[in-house]
Design an enzyme around this catalytic site. Structure first.
Site, mmCIF file in Angstrom:
data_model
loop_
_atom_site.group_PDB
_atom_site.id
_atom_site.type_symbol
_atom_site.label_atom_id
_atom_site.label_comp_id
_atom_site.label_asym_id
_atom_site.label_seq_id
_atom_site.Cartn_x
_atom_site.Cartn_y
_atom_site.Cartn_z
ATOM 1 N N GLY A 7 -133.512 0.123 -106.359
ATOM 2 C CA GLY A 7 -132.498 0.127 -105.323
ATOM 3 C C GLY A 7 -132.804 -0.745 -104.047
ATOM 4 O O GLY A 7 -133.033 -0.112 -102.875
ATOM 5 N N ALA A 8 -133.358 -1.933 -104.158
ATOM 6 C CA ALA A 8 -133.838 -2.528 -103.077
ATOM 7 C C ALA A 8 -133.070 -2.687 -102.050
ATOM 8 O O ALA A 8 -133.557 -3.086 -101.179
ATOM 9 C CB ALA A 8 -134.294 -4.064 -103.711
ATOM 10 N N ASP A 58 -125.932 -1.387 -113.856
ATOM 11 C CA ASP A 58 -125.948 0.130 -114.031
ATOM 12 C C ASP A 58 -126.921 0.891 -114.524
ATOM 13 O O ASP A 58 -127.419 0.908 -115.651
ATOM 14 C CB ASP A 58 -124.560 0.251 -115.191
ATOM 15 C CG ASP A 58 -124.244 1.758 -115.407
ATOM 16 O OD1 ASP A 58 -124.833 2.582 -114.704
ATOM 17 O OD2 ASP A 58 -123.525 2.074 -116.263
ATOM 18 N N LYS A 165 -130.684 15.522 -106.958
ATOM 19 C CA LYS A 165 -132.234 15.081 -106.783
ATOM 20 C C LYS A 165 -133.078 16.180 -107.548
ATOM 21 O O LYS A 165 -134.184 15.759 -107.949
ATOM 22 C CB LYS A 165 -132.452 15.321 -105.504
ATOM 23 C CG LYS A 165 -131.785 14.071 -104.706
ATOM 24 C CD LYS A 165 -131.955 12.883 -105.039
ATOM 25 C CE LYS A 165 -133.359 12.237 -104.517
ATOM 26 N NZ LYS A 165 -133.642 11.037 -105.181
ATOM 27 N N SER A 210 -128.163 9.112 -94.043
ATOM 28 C CA SER A 210 -128.978 9.657 -92.924
ATOM 29 C C SER A 210 -128.840 8.734 -91.603
ATOM 30 O O SER A 210 -128.923 9.364 -90.486
ATOM 31 C CB SER A 210 -130.616 9.726 -93.275
ATOM 32 O OG SER A 210 -131.042 8.600 -93.714
HETATM 33 P P1 NDP Z 1 -129.156 4.147 -99.638
HETATM 34 O O1 NDP Z 1 -127.767 4.783 -99.797
HETATM 35 O O2 NDP Z 1 -129.572 3.198 -98.316
HETATM 36 O O3 NDP Z 1 -129.608 3.461 -100.613
HETATM 37 C C1 NDP Z 1 -129.589 3.890 -102.001
HETATM 38 C C2 NDP Z 1 -129.985 2.705 -103.134
HETATM 39 O O4 NDP Z 1 -129.717 3.255 -104.142
HETATM 40 C C3 NDP Z 1 -129.192 1.594 -102.867
HETATM 41 O O5 NDP Z 1 -130.130 0.670 -103.126
HETATM 42 C C4 NDP Z 1 -128.053 1.746 -103.786
HETATM 43 O O6 NDP Z 1 -127.684 0.497 -104.429
HETATM 44 C C5 NDP Z 1 -128.804 2.436 -105.024
HETATM 45 N N1 NDP Z 1 -127.567 3.345 -105.690
HETATM 46 C C6 NDP Z 1 -126.974 4.210 -105.279
HETATM 47 N N2 NDP Z 1 -126.482 4.622 -106.073
HETATM 48 C C7 NDP Z 1 -126.372 4.051 -107.199
HETATM 49 C C8 NDP Z 1 -125.974 3.941 -108.550
HETATM 50 N N3 NDP Z 1 -124.849 4.622 -108.876
HETATM 51 N N4 NDP Z 1 -126.267 3.053 -109.353
HETATM 52 C C9 NDP Z 1 -127.235 2.079 -108.858
HETATM 53 N N5 NDP Z 1 -127.855 1.990 -107.634
HETATM 54 C C10 NDP Z 1 -127.386 3.034 -106.700
HETATM 55 O O7 NDP Z 1 -130.061 5.460 -99.361
HETATM 56 P P2 NDP Z 1 -131.426 5.844 -98.775
HETATM 57 O O8 NDP Z 1 -132.478 4.911 -98.753
HETATM 58 O O9 NDP Z 1 -131.517 6.898 -97.906
HETATM 59 O O10 NDP Z 1 -132.028 6.583 -100.352
HETATM 60 C C11 NDP Z 1 -133.125 6.190 -101.011
HETATM 61 C C12 NDP Z 1 -133.527 7.106 -101.847
HETATM 62 O O11 NDP Z 1 -134.118 8.385 -101.148
HETATM 63 C C13 NDP Z 1 -132.510 8.120 -102.617
HETATM 64 O O12 NDP Z 1 -133.243 8.315 -103.866
HETATM 65 C C14 NDP Z 1 -132.448 9.501 -102.076
HETATM 66 O O13 NDP Z 1 -132.062 10.530 -102.652
HETATM 67 C C15 NDP Z 1 -133.849 9.661 -101.467
HETATM 68 N N6 NDP Z 1 -133.929 10.399 -100.093
HETATM 69 C C16 NDP Z 1 -133.162 9.863 -99.062
HETATM 70 C C17 NDP Z 1 -133.272 10.723 -97.629
HETATM 71 C C18 NDP Z 1 -132.633 10.353 -96.411
HETATM 72 O O14 NDP Z 1 -132.505 10.960 -95.567
HETATM 73 N N7 NDP Z 1 -132.168 8.873 -96.382
HETATM 74 C C19 NDP Z 1 -133.863 12.162 -97.986
HETATM 75 C C20 NDP Z 1 -134.624 12.365 -99.202
HETATM 76 C C21 NDP Z 1 -134.559 11.423 -100.110
HETATM 77 P P3 NDP Z 1 -126.267 -0.408 -103.633
HETATM 78 O O15 NDP Z 1 -126.544 -0.994 -102.468
HETATM 79 O O16 NDP Z 1 -125.835 -1.368 -104.739
HETATM 80 O O17 NDP Z 1 -125.205 0.807 -103.529
#
Ligand code: NDP
Length: 331
Positions: A7-8, A58, A165, A210
């Protein structure tokens, strides 16, 4: 050493990649498309040669990470949907969260003999019991688990996100228990994460959940201070550093860590914005200026402080830097 960061393109991943690159690691980032790969490489252009990308279209598909995990030394698993408006909970939340996680572990187990540690970005979502509300006087620790079950998981989109989660983290611990792989795992449990939104975003409507939570407090869309959803936050830069430490420290093996700075409310946030950005006062709701945090649950952060040596930024620093990072969206 090379770490795979899934998820870079994401908000937290952007800072996590930066922390690993800064500390001399090579990083391979997974993305869903070529376009996303180009943006990720551009974001980290100051570290030429240390970062590569691999496309995993995927993450919920069987064997999704079989190629991506080859020849690496560790994994930081961040790819998971953080959305609170899902309609098809199974397809949009449970499948990518749970299968995405088990698929990373399975591929690593099969094809990455050198991996010693996988760090999984879980969440306070898998710790809190939403049915208990603000729970005054209670302190959550790493021993707590969200009691959600498959039967109660689909009550509404927020419950379903929290459940995705919880189920994903449980699936990870079950995988390790059942398969006894070469590697161990560490899970990080942040509540709401704020701080500079440095990932590539086309426009404000595409901000991660967020960051959008703060953006709506400066763009005029909230006339009143909204009800606080979760009463604790972490700075994204502190969380990024916690990923590096959780990866490196032997004592983090098999541990969960709450990663959080302090309690906060949206009132605290608007107070900081109105004080530090007078030009935003017209668009930022006022509420009851200076109102202290009500009696609500707390999060015990002593384990991360003791075992990972964490120090946490203050809400003021985090919010000021978050708001400043939005300037690029308004140009
Ligand atoms: P973002 O939405 O910025 O990042 C999510 C990442 O996951 C993106 O790279 C996205 O890819 C990828 N992703 C999402 N859905 C899918 C999917 N169905 N298939 C493949 N890739 C997917 O969110 P965050 O950086 O905030 O979240 C990162 C992690 O941190 C998650 O696991 C989240 O649950 C966790 N987290 C976040 C919190 C917050 O407040 N931000 C709090 C607690 C936990 P693409 O760019 O292609 O969509």
């Amino acid at each position: 050493k090379t770490v795979l960061i899934t998820g870079a393109s994401g908000y937290i991943a952007t800072h996590t990649i930066d922390s690993f690159l800064r500390q001399g690691y090579n990083v391979r980032g997974t993305v869903r498309s070529q376009k996303s790969a180009s943006e990720v490489l551009k974001t980290h252009a100051k570290y030429p040669g240390q970062l590569t990308t691999v496309i995993v279209p995927d993450i919920a598909a069987p064997n999704a990470f079989d190629e991506a995990v080859r020849g690496i030394d560790g994994i930081i698993h961040l790819a998971s949907p953080f959305i609170t408006n899902a309609v098809d909970f199974d397809k949009e939340l449970f499948q990518p969260a749970v299968k995405g996680t088990t698929s990373v572990l399975e591929s690593a187990h099969k094809y990455s003999p050198d991996i010693t540690r996988i760090v999984i970005t879980s969440s306070f979502a898998s710790v809190l019991d939403p049915a208990q509300g603000t729970r005054p006087g209670y302190t959550y620790t790493e021993a707590d688990w969200n009691p959600v079950t498959p039967e109660t998981a689909s009550a509404n989109p927020v419950v379903a996100y929290l459940a995705s989660k919880t189920f994903a983290e449980k699936a990870a611990w079950d995988f390790v228990r059942d398969n006894k792989p070469n590697f161990d795992i560490t899970t990080l449990l942040p509540p709401m994460v704020y701080g500079p939104a440095d990932q590539h975003v086309e426009d404000a409507t595409k901000l991660n959940t967020s960051s959008a939570d703060i953006y709506r407090l400066i763009d005029g869309s909230e006339k009143e201070v909204p009800d606080t959803s979760f009463w604790a936050f972490a700075d994204v830069r502190d969380l990024a550093e916690a990923h590096v430490r959780a990866f490196e420290r032997p004592e983090a093996a098999g541990q969960r860590y709450l990663i959080t700075s302090s309690g906060y409310s949206y009132q605290n946030v608007v107070d900081i914005i109105r004080e530090r950005f007078p030009e935003l006062r017209e668009k930022t709701p006022k509420g009851n200026t200076g109102a202290p945090l009500p009696p609500v649950y707390r999060l015990d952060t002593s384990k991360a402080v003791k075992e990972l040596g964490m120090k946490f930024r203050t809400l003021e620093e985090t919010i000021v830097d978050t708001v400043n990072s939005f300037a690029k969206l308004q140009q």
